[in-house]
Design a protein around this motif. Structure first.
Motif, PDB file in Angstrom:
ATOM      1  N   ARG A 110       8.222  -4.670   5.234  1.00 53.34           N
ATOM      2  CA  ARG A 110       7.482  -5.868   4.834  1.00 53.34           C
ATOM      3  C   ARG A 110       6.456  -6.250   5.908  1.00 53.34           C
ATOM      4  N   ALA A 111       6.893  -6.289   7.154  1.00 57.33           N
ATOM      5  CA  ALA A 111       5.986  -6.651   8.246  1.00 57.33           C
ATOM      6  C   ALA A 111       4.823  -5.657   8.323  1.00 57.33           C
ATOM      7  N   HIS A 112       5.122  -4.366   8.154  1.00 60.11           N
ATOM      8  CA  HIS A 112       4.093  -3.323   8.174  1.00 60.11           C
ATOM      9  C   HIS A 112       3.065  -3.565   7.066  1.00 60.11           C
ATOM     10  N   LEU A 113       3.529  -3.834   5.857  1.00 61.29           N
ATOM     11  CA  LEU A 113       2.625  -4.034   4.724  1.00 61.29           C
ATOM     12  C   LEU A 113       1.821  -5.323   4.841  1.00 61.29           C
ATOM     13  N   LEU A 114       2.447  -6.385   5.317  1.00 55.11           N
ATOM     14  CA  LEU A 114       1.741  -7.664   5.443  1.00 55.11           C
ATOM     15  C   LEU A 114       0.612  -7.593   6.470  1.00 55.11           C
ATOM     16  N   ARG A 115       0.728  -6.707   7.470  1.00 56.06           N
ATOM     17  CA  ARG A 115      -0.350  -6.540   8.446  1.00 56.06           C
ATOM     18  C   ARG A 115      -1.642  -6.064   7.780  1.00 56.06           C
ATOM     19  N   TYR A 116      -1.513  -5.362   6.671  1.00 57.92           N
ATOM     20  CA  TYR A 116      -2.688  -4.860   5.965  1.00 57.92           C
ATOM     21  C   TYR A 116      -3.458  -5.971   5.239  1.00 57.92           C
ATOM     22  N   LEU A 117      -2.846  -7.125   5.084  1.00 61.62           N
ATOM     23  CA  LEU A 117      -3.493  -8.211   4.350  1.00 61.62           C
ATOM     24  C   LEU A 117      -4.426  -9.051   5.216  1.00 61.62           C
ATOM     25  N   ASP A 118      -4.373  -8.871   6.524  1.00 57.23           N
ATOM     26  CA  ASP A 118      -5.259  -9.589   7.438  1.00 57.23           C
ATOM     27  C   ASP A 118      -6.056  -8.591   8.245  1.00 57.23           C
ATOM     28  N   PRO A 119      -7.367  -8.618   8.261  1.00 53.23           N
ATOM     29  CA  PRO A 119      -8.202  -9.477   7.443  1.00 53.23           C
ATOM     30  C   PRO A 119      -8.163  -9.044   5.984  1.00 53.23           C
ATOM     31  N   GLN A 120      -8.581  -9.918   5.135  1.00 51.24           N
ATOM     32  CA  GLN A 120      -8.483  -9.686   3.696  1.00 51.24           C
ATOM     33  C   GLN A 120      -9.355  -8.498   3.284  1.00 51.24           C
ATOM     34  N   PRO A 121      -8.717  -7.366   2.930  1.00 56.17           N
ATOM     35  CA  PRO A 121      -9.495  -6.180   2.617  1.00 56.17           C
ATOM     36  C   PRO A 121     -10.073  -6.128   1.203  1.00 56.17           C
ATOM     37  N   GLY A 122      -9.616  -6.979   0.302  1.00 59.38           N
ATOM     38  CA  GLY A 122     -10.091  -6.940  -1.087  1.00 59.38           C
ATOM     39  C   GLY A 122      -9.209  -6.078  -1.960  1.00 59.38           C
ATOM     40  N   THR A 123      -8.815  -4.902  -1.433  1.00 64.58           N
ATOM     41  CA  THR A 123      -7.888  -4.019  -2.140  1.00 64.58           C
ATOM     42  C   THR A 123      -6.908  -3.428  -1.137  1.00 64.58           C
ATOM     43  N   LEU A 124      -5.754  -3.019  -1.637  1.00 60.77           N
ATOM     44  CA  LEU A 124      -4.751  -2.360  -0.805  1.00 60.77           C
ATOM     45  C   LEU A 124      -3.980  -1.375  -1.668  1.00 60.77           C
ATOM     46  N   LEU A 125      -3.841  -0.161  -1.163  1.00 58.27           N
ATOM     47  CA  LEU A 125      -3.034   0.844  -1.828  1.00 58.27           C
ATOM     48  C   LEU A 125      -1.771   1.050  -1.002  1.00 58.27           C
ATOM     49  N   ILE A 126      -0.622   0.901  -1.641  1.00 59.82           N
ATOM     50  CA  ILE A 126       0.661   1.144  -0.985  1.00 59.82           C
ATOM     51  C   ILE A 126       1.181   2.474  -1.521  1.00 59.82           C
ATOM     52  N   ASP A 127       1.287   3.465  -0.636  1.00 62.51           N
ATOM     53  CA  ASP A 127       1.703   4.809  -1.041  1.00 62.51           C
ATOM     54  C   ASP A 127       3.185   5.004  -0.737  1.00 62.51           C
ATOM     55  N   LEU A 128       3.982   5.078  -1.802  1.00 66.79           N
ATOM     56  CA  LEU A 128       5.429   5.277  -1.683  1.00 66.79           C
ATOM     57  C   LEU A 128       5.829   6.722  -1.981  1.00 66.79           C
ATOM     58  N   GLY A 136       5.025   8.078  -7.712  1.00 64.31           N
ATOM     59  CA  GLY A 136       5.156   9.144  -8.692  1.00 64.31           C
ATOM     60  C   GLY A 136       6.497   9.850  -8.660  1.00 64.31           C
ATOM     61  N   GLY A 137       7.260   9.627  -7.605  1.00 60.80           N
ATOM     62  CA  GLY A 137       8.542  10.312  -7.480  1.00 60.80           C
ATOM     63  C   GLY A 137       9.664   9.585  -8.194  1.00 60.80           C
ATOM     64  N   ARG A 138      10.725  10.327  -8.496  1.00 63.47           N
ATOM     65  CA  ARG A 138      11.876   9.771  -9.197  1.00 63.47           C
ATOM     66  C   ARG A 138      12.529   8.616  -8.425  1.00 63.47           C
ATOM     67  N   ALA A 139      12.510   8.703  -7.105  1.00 67.39           N
ATOM     68  CA  ALA A 139      13.145   7.675  -6.281  1.00 67.39           C
ATOM     69  C   ALA A 139      12.413   6.342  -6.346  1.00 67.39           C
ATOM     70  N   THR A 140      11.150   6.357  -6.761  1.00 67.37           N
ATOM     71  CA  THR A 140      10.379   5.119  -6.796  1.00 67.37           C
ATOM     72  C   THR A 140       9.924   4.742  -8.201  1.00 67.37           C
ATOM     73  N   ALA A 141       9.374   5.688  -8.941  1.00 67.25           N
ATOM     74  CA  ALA A 141       8.825   5.378 -10.269  1.00 67.25           C
ATOM     75  C   ALA A 141       9.901   4.864 -11.216  1.00 67.25           C
ATOM     76  N   ARG A 142      11.036   5.502 -11.202  1.00 68.58           N
ATOM     77  CA  ARG A 142      12.098   5.111 -12.140  1.00 68.58           C
ATOM     78  C   ARG A 142      12.615   3.692 -11.883  1.00 68.58           C
ATOM     79  N   PRO A 143      12.996   3.344 -10.651  1.00 70.75           N
ATOM     80  CA  PRO A 143      13.466   1.963 -10.427  1.00 70.75           C
ATOM     81  C   PRO A 143      12.408   0.903 -10.740  1.00 70.75           C
ATOM     82  N   LEU A 144      11.139   1.202 -10.451  1.00 66.90           N
ATOM     83  CA  LEU A 144      10.082   0.235 -10.721  1.00 66.90           C
ATOM     84  C   LEU A 144       9.852   0.074 -12.217  1.00 66.90           C
ATOM     85  N   SER A 145      10.059   1.136 -12.961  1.00 66.10           N
ATOM     86  CA  SER A 145       9.925   1.070 -14.418  1.00 66.10           C
ATOM     87  C   SER A 145      11.121   0.370 -15.057  1.00 66.10           C
TER      88      SER A 145
END
Length: 127
Positions: free
Chosen positions: A25-43, A76-85
């Motif tokens: 969470r801390a790692h991802l929140l660092r990407y929000l400052d400064p406000q980039p407009g878009t963010l891609l989180i690659d799982l 795109g992987g089974r470990a992530t796509a399936r739980p999110l779906s």
């Protein structure tokens, strides 16, 4: 920090569970400052996504939305796509099977009738 076509990419790997979720969470929140407009989180390299990780993704998504930052997730992987779906998170967060698909989504102009995932709303807002 990696960027592709101006979009910052946050790469997460390994397990996202109760032991790691606070650091991720801390790692991802660092990407929000400064406000980039878009963010891609690659799982793509995530091997296990616990309920705590799913909740954390929703928290990051909402924090980004509060700053008017569009987020897309590569899962795109089974470990992530399936739980999110299964949990319906793919109806809240824009989930894609690959980086190119996610980047394409983020570069597409937002429709005036789209929700935070970029999907068209069932009914346009009233005037």
């Amino acid at each position: 920090m990696t960027r592709q076509q101006g979009t910052p990419i946050a790469v997460v790997s390994g397990e996202i569970d109760l032991d790691t979720v606070h650091d991720v969470r801390a790692h991802l929140l660092r990407y929000l400052d400064p406000q980039p407009g878009t963010l891609l989180i690659d799982l793509s390299a995530v091997t296990f996504l616990a309920a705590a990780g799913i909740s954390m993704l929703l928290d990051v998504h909402h924090a980004a939305a509060d700053r008017a930052i569009r987020v897309a997730v590569v899962a795109g992987g089974r470990a992530t796509a399936r739980p999110l779906s299964i949990t319906g998170v793919d109806q809240v967060i824009s989930i894609h099977p690959s980086r190119p698909a996610a980047i394409l989504h983020l570069l597409r102009p937002r429709s005036p009738h789209s929700d935070s995932t970029g999907h068209a709303s069932a009914t346009p807002p009233s005037r």
